[in-house]
Design a protein around this motif. Structure first.
Motif, PDB file in Angstrom:
ATOM      1  N   ALA A 145       0.837  -1.207   0.000  1.00 51.41           N
ATOM      2  CA  ALA A 145       0.000   0.000   0.000  1.00 51.41           C
ATOM      3  C   ALA A 145       0.866   1.249   0.000  1.00 51.41           C
ATOM      4  O   ALA A 145       0.588   2.222  -0.725  1.00 51.41           O
ATOM      5  CB  ALA A 145      -0.927  -0.006   1.217  1.00 51.41           C
ATOM      6  N   MET A 146       1.950   1.244   0.792  1.00 53.93           N
ATOM      7  CA  MET A 146       2.823   2.413   0.843  1.00 53.93           C
ATOM      8  C   MET A 146       3.522   2.623  -0.489  1.00 53.93           C
ATOM      9  O   MET A 146       3.738   3.771  -0.906  1.00 53.93           O
ATOM     10  CB  MET A 146       3.835   2.271   1.975  1.00 53.93           C
ATOM     11  N   ARG A 147       3.880   1.557  -1.162  1.00 53.91           N
ATOM     12  CA  ARG A 147       4.490   1.714  -2.484  1.00 53.91           C
ATOM     13  C   ARG A 147       3.551   2.479  -3.415  1.00 53.91           C
ATOM     14  O   ARG A 147       3.984   3.332  -4.200  1.00 53.91           O
ATOM     15  CB  ARG A 147       4.833   0.347  -3.075  1.00 53.91           C
ATOM     16  N   GLU A 148       2.263   2.186  -3.339  1.00 59.55           N
ATOM     17  CA  GLU A 148       1.285   2.896  -4.173  1.00 59.55           C
ATOM     18  C   GLU A 148       1.155   4.353  -3.740  1.00 59.55           C
ATOM     19  O   GLU A 148       1.061   5.250  -4.590  1.00 59.55           O
ATOM     20  CB  GLU A 148      -0.063   2.183  -4.099  1.00 59.55           C
ATOM     21  N   PHE A 149       1.158   4.604  -2.427  1.00 62.93           N
ATOM     22  CA  PHE A 149       1.088   5.989  -1.952  1.00 62.93           C
ATOM     23  C   PHE A 149       2.316   6.781  -2.392  1.00 62.93           C
ATOM     24  O   PHE A 149       2.217   7.982  -2.680  1.00 62.93           O
ATOM     25  CB  PHE A 149       0.960   6.030  -0.427  1.00 62.93           C
ATOM     26  N   MET A 150       3.466   6.130  -2.463  1.00 66.25           N
ATOM     27  CA  MET A 150       4.681   6.807  -2.899  1.00 66.25           C
ATOM     28  C   MET A 150       4.597   7.233  -4.360  1.00 66.25           C
ATOM     29  O   MET A 150       5.291   8.165  -4.780  1.00 66.25           O
ATOM     30  CB  MET A 150       5.898   5.916  -2.671  1.00 66.25           C
ATOM     31  N   ASP A 157      12.725  12.193   0.460  1.00 67.30           N
ATOM     32  CA  ASP A 157      13.616  11.031   0.464  1.00 67.30           C
ATOM     33  C   ASP A 157      14.581  11.119   1.637  1.00 67.30           C
ATOM     34  O   ASP A 157      15.033  12.212   1.995  1.00 67.30           O
ATOM     35  CB  ASP A 157      14.411  10.969  -0.848  1.00 67.30           C
ATOM     36  N   PRO A 158      14.976   9.970   2.198  1.00 63.10           N
ATOM     37  CA  PRO A 158      14.464   8.636   1.912  1.00 63.10           C
ATOM     38  C   PRO A 158      13.237   8.327   2.765  1.00 63.10           C
ATOM     39  O   PRO A 158      13.127   8.798   3.901  1.00 63.10           O
ATOM     40  CB  PRO A 158      15.629   7.734   2.310  1.00 63.10           C
ATOM     41  N   VAL A 159      12.310   7.561   2.232  1.00 59.07           N
ATOM     42  CA  VAL A 159      11.178   7.091   3.025  1.00 59.07           C
ATOM     43  C   VAL A 159      11.684   6.035   4.013  1.00 59.07           C
ATOM     44  O   VAL A 159      12.494   5.177   3.659  1.00 59.07           O
ATOM     45  CB  VAL A 159      10.084   6.504   2.116  1.00 59.07           C
ATOM     46  N   LEU A 160      11.226   6.128   5.256  1.00 56.77           N
ATOM     47  CA  LEU A 160      11.654   5.208   6.312  1.00 56.77           C
ATOM     48  C   LEU A 160      10.502   4.292   6.696  1.00 56.77           C
ATOM     49  O   LEU A 160       9.433   4.757   7.095  1.00 56.77           O
ATOM     50  CB  LEU A 160      12.132   5.990   7.537  1.00 56.77           C
ATOM     51  N   ALA A 180      10.595 -12.015   4.545  1.00 52.61           N
ATOM     52  CA  ALA A 180       9.539 -11.721   3.564  1.00 52.61           C
ATOM     53  C   ALA A 180       9.212 -10.234   3.535  1.00 52.61           C
ATOM     54  O   ALA A 180       9.024  -9.647   2.458  1.00 52.61           O
ATOM     55  CB  ALA A 180       8.286 -12.531   3.899  1.00 52.61           C
ATOM     56  N   MET A 181       9.163  -9.616   4.699  1.00 49.46           N
ATOM     57  CA  MET A 181       8.864  -8.182   4.764  1.00 49.46           C
ATOM     58  C   MET A 181       9.991  -7.371   4.122  1.00 49.46           C
ATOM     59  O   MET A 181       9.729  -6.431   3.349  1.00 49.46           O
ATOM     60  CB  MET A 181       8.674  -7.765   6.219  1.00 49.46           C
ATOM     61  N   ILE A 182      11.234  -7.738   4.420  1.00 51.60           N
ATOM     62  CA  ILE A 182      12.367  -6.998   3.860  1.00 51.60           C
ATOM     63  C   ILE A 182      12.350  -7.052   2.334  1.00 51.60           C
ATOM     64  O   ILE A 182      12.632  -6.050   1.660  1.00 51.60           O
ATOM     65  CB  ILE A 182      13.689  -7.556   4.409  1.00 51.60           C
ATOM     66  N   GLN A 183      12.002  -8.206   1.780  1.00 50.37           N
ATOM     67  CA  GLN A 183      11.990  -8.355   0.324  1.00 50.37           C
ATOM     68  C   GLN A 183      10.988  -7.429  -0.353  1.00 50.37           C
ATOM     69  O   GLN A 183      11.147  -7.095  -1.527  1.00 50.37           O
ATOM     70  CB  GLN A 183      11.681  -9.805  -0.038  1.00 50.37           C
ATOM     71  N   MET A 184       9.973  -6.982   0.391  1.00 43.77           N
ATOM     72  CA  MET A 184       8.956  -6.099  -0.175  1.00 43.77           C
ATOM     73  C   MET A 184       9.309  -4.618  -0.047  1.00 43.77           C
ATOM     74  O   MET A 184       8.676  -3.773  -0.670  1.00 43.77           O
ATOM     75  CB  MET A 184       7.612  -6.354   0.506  1.00 43.77           C
ATOM     76  N   ILE A 185      10.309  -4.296   0.787  1.00 39.12           N
ATOM     77  CA  ILE A 185      10.681  -2.891   0.967  1.00 39.12           C
ATOM     78  C   ILE A 185      11.218  -2.343  -0.351  1.00 39.12           C
ATOM     79  O   ILE A 185      12.122  -2.921  -0.956  1.00 39.12           O
ATOM     80  CB  ILE A 185      11.751  -2.751   2.074  1.00 39.12           C
ATOM     81  N   PRO A 186      10.681  -1.223  -0.853  1.00 39.86           N
ATOM     82  CA  PRO A 186      11.103  -0.728  -2.164  1.00 39.86           C
ATOM     83  C   PRO A 186      12.532  -0.212  -2.183  1.00 39.86           C
ATOM     84  O   PRO A 186      13.039   0.307  -1.177  1.00 39.86           O
ATOM     85  CB  PRO A 186      10.108   0.406  -2.452  1.00 39.86           C
ATOM     86  N   PRO A 187      13.210  -0.337  -3.311  1.00 37.45           N
ATOM     87  CA  PRO A 187      14.582   0.183  -3.448  1.00 37.45           C
ATOM     88  C   PRO A 187      14.624   1.690  -3.179  1.00 37.45           C
ATOM     89  O   PRO A 187      13.671   2.409  -3.465  1.00 37.45           O
ATOM     90  CB  PRO A 187      14.938  -0.134  -4.900  1.00 37.45           C
ATOM     91  N   GLY A 188      15.746   2.139  -2.632  1.00 37.00           N
ATOM     92  CA  GLY A 188      15.914   3.565  -2.383  1.00 37.00           C
ATOM     93  C   GLY A 188      15.312   4.058  -1.090  1.00 37.00           C
ATOM     94  O   GLY A 188      15.337   5.256  -0.811  1.00 37.00           O
ATOM     95  N   THR A 189      14.738   3.137  -0.303  1.00 33.82           N
ATOM     96  CA  THR A 189      14.176   3.510   0.986  1.00 33.82           C
ATOM     97  C   THR A 189      15.009   2.869   2.096  1.00 33.82           C
ATOM     98  O   THR A 189      15.918   2.079   1.839  1.00 33.82           O
ATOM     99  CB  THR A 189      12.714   3.057   1.105  1.00 33.82           C
ATOM    100  N   GLY A 211      20.452  -5.545   7.629  1.00 33.33           N
ATOM    101  CA  GLY A 211      20.522  -4.176   7.123  1.00 33.33           C
ATOM    102  C   GLY A 211      19.622  -3.155   7.770  1.00 33.33           C
ATOM    103  O   GLY A 211      19.473  -2.043   7.241  1.00 33.33           O
ATOM    104  N   ALA A 212      19.017  -3.459   8.904  1.00 34.00           N
ATOM    105  CA  ALA A 212      18.157  -2.481   9.575  1.00 34.00           C
ATOM    106  C   ALA A 212      18.933  -1.219   9.926  1.00 34.00           C
ATOM    107  O   ALA A 212      20.059  -1.288  10.417  1.00 34.00           O
ATOM    108  CB  ALA A 212      17.555  -3.081  10.841  1.00 34.00           C
ATOM    109  N   ARG A 213      18.334  -0.073   9.690  1.00 33.25           N
ATOM    110  CA  ARG A 213      18.957   1.213  10.019  1.00 33.25           C
ATOM    111  C   ARG A 213      18.363   1.836  11.272  1.00 33.25           C
ATOM    112  O   ARG A 213      18.867   2.854  11.770  1.00 33.25           O
ATOM    113  CB  ARG A 213      18.807   2.189   8.850  1.00 33.25           C
ATOM    114  N   THR A 214      17.278   1.247  11.782  1.00 36.57           N
ATOM    115  CA  THR A 214      16.711   1.714  13.043  1.00 36.57           C
ATOM    116  C   THR A 214      16.318   0.507  13.890  1.00 36.57           C
ATOM    117  O   THR A 214      15.952  -0.545  13.367  1.00 36.57           O
ATOM    118  CB  THR A 214      15.471   2.612  12.857  1.00 36.57           C
ATOM    119  N   VAL A 215      16.408   0.687  15.195  1.00 40.21           N
ATOM    120  CA  VAL A 215      15.900  -0.282  16.165  1.00 40.21           C
ATOM    121  C   VAL A 215      15.051   0.486  17.161  1.00 40.21           C
ATOM    122  O   VAL A 215      15.516   1.460  17.761  1.00 40.21           O
ATOM    123  CB  VAL A 215      17.036  -1.000  16.918  1.00 40.21           C
TER     124      VAL A 215
END
Length: 267
Positions: A145-150, A157-160, A180-189, A211-215
């Motif tokens: 859904a967020m990919r569509e909103f983008m 940028d960058p979307v977090l 599975a969730m990571i594989q759906m995260i769009p490139p560039g985010t 590769g998480a950038r936040t915890v």
């Protein structure tokens, strides 16, 4: 930059005694321990979600007096508030970032309602008020859904994204769900991890390795240091997260580094 932003969510949803000076003191000590962001909700003295910003703003002023931690306030939480009421923190000058919830989900026996019209209202207000969104995704459909909103809206940028695992009724806190969730995260985010109902740090460690950038850590999600130990404040949770980062040859971001990395800037 092999650094990670630690965000602390210090107030449990079950907390029925909201005292600004106590929360602020805990947050400042978490900042001193390595947290770069604080995540809070608009609550009244009994811990209920509300539109009254007075206690929150008192808390934020105390936090800002003593630290430069990034201030993020939620636009979500299970309640009967309208989306207009949930967006109240967007209009505070003390708030730099806000959570963005892009779909509905079951949370235990409750239904966390985020219909499309409400989501789009929140997006428009976030953009108008120039607040940085952190997109909380509880299952794969939310990412899609967020990919569509983008494609429809002009996000900075960058979307977090924050991958949220572990609530009953949503994506489980397993390596398979995380992958599975990571594989759906769009490139560039960018993306990070929130583990609700956590008893150990294994999923957090897995996310960092992937590769998480936040915890996000803190009593809102769990007060467990390990399966047999609960923390008496949020500080030990932050300290353990810092130790985990350093064991993986990473470092916590300072607030200044995080503002630059995630484009949380005055606009």
């Amino acid at each position: 930059m092999d650094k990670v932003m630690i965000s602390v969510a210090p107030v449990a949803s079950t907390d029925k005694h909201i005292v600004p000076v106590d929360i602020a003191d805990d947050v400042v000590r978490c900042w001193q321990a390595g947290a770069a962001m604080v995540h809070l909700h608009v609550r009244d003295a009994e811990g209920n979600l509300t539109t009254d910003m007075s206690l929150l703003e008192e808390t934020l002023r105390l936090i800002r007096k003593e630290s430069d931690v990034i201030i993020e306030v939620s636009t979500g939480g299970v309640s009967n508030l309208t989306i207009q009421e949930r967006c109240v923190p967007l209009y505070s000058d003390l708030v730099e970032a806000c959570s963005l919830n892009v779909g509905s989900t079951n949370l235990g026996k409750a239904v966390y309602c985020n219909p499309v019209d409400d989501v789009e209202y929140c997006i428009r207000e976030l953009i108008k008020m120039k607040k940085t969104p952190e997109v909380e995704v509880f299952e794969i459909g939310h990412i899609y859904a967020m990919r569509e909103f983008m494609e429809q809206y002009d996000f900075y940028d960058p979307v977090l994204f924050s991958i949220v695992l572990g609530h009953k009724g949503e994506a489980p806190a397993t390596p398979q769900a995380l992958a599975a969730m990571i594989q759906m995260i769009p490139p560039g985010t960018l993306w990070g991890i929130t583990h609700a109902n956590r008893r150990d740090f294994s999923i957090i460690a897995a996310a960092l390795g992937m590769g998480a950038r936040t915890v996000r850590i803190g009593f809102e999600d769990s007060n467990y240091l390990d399966p047999n130990t609960v923390a008496v404040s949020n500080v030990p949770l932050v300290e353990k997260t810092v130790r985990l980062l350093r064991a993986m040859d990473k470092e916590p971001m300072s607030p200044a580094e995080a503002r630059q990395h995630f484009n949380i800037l005055s606009r």
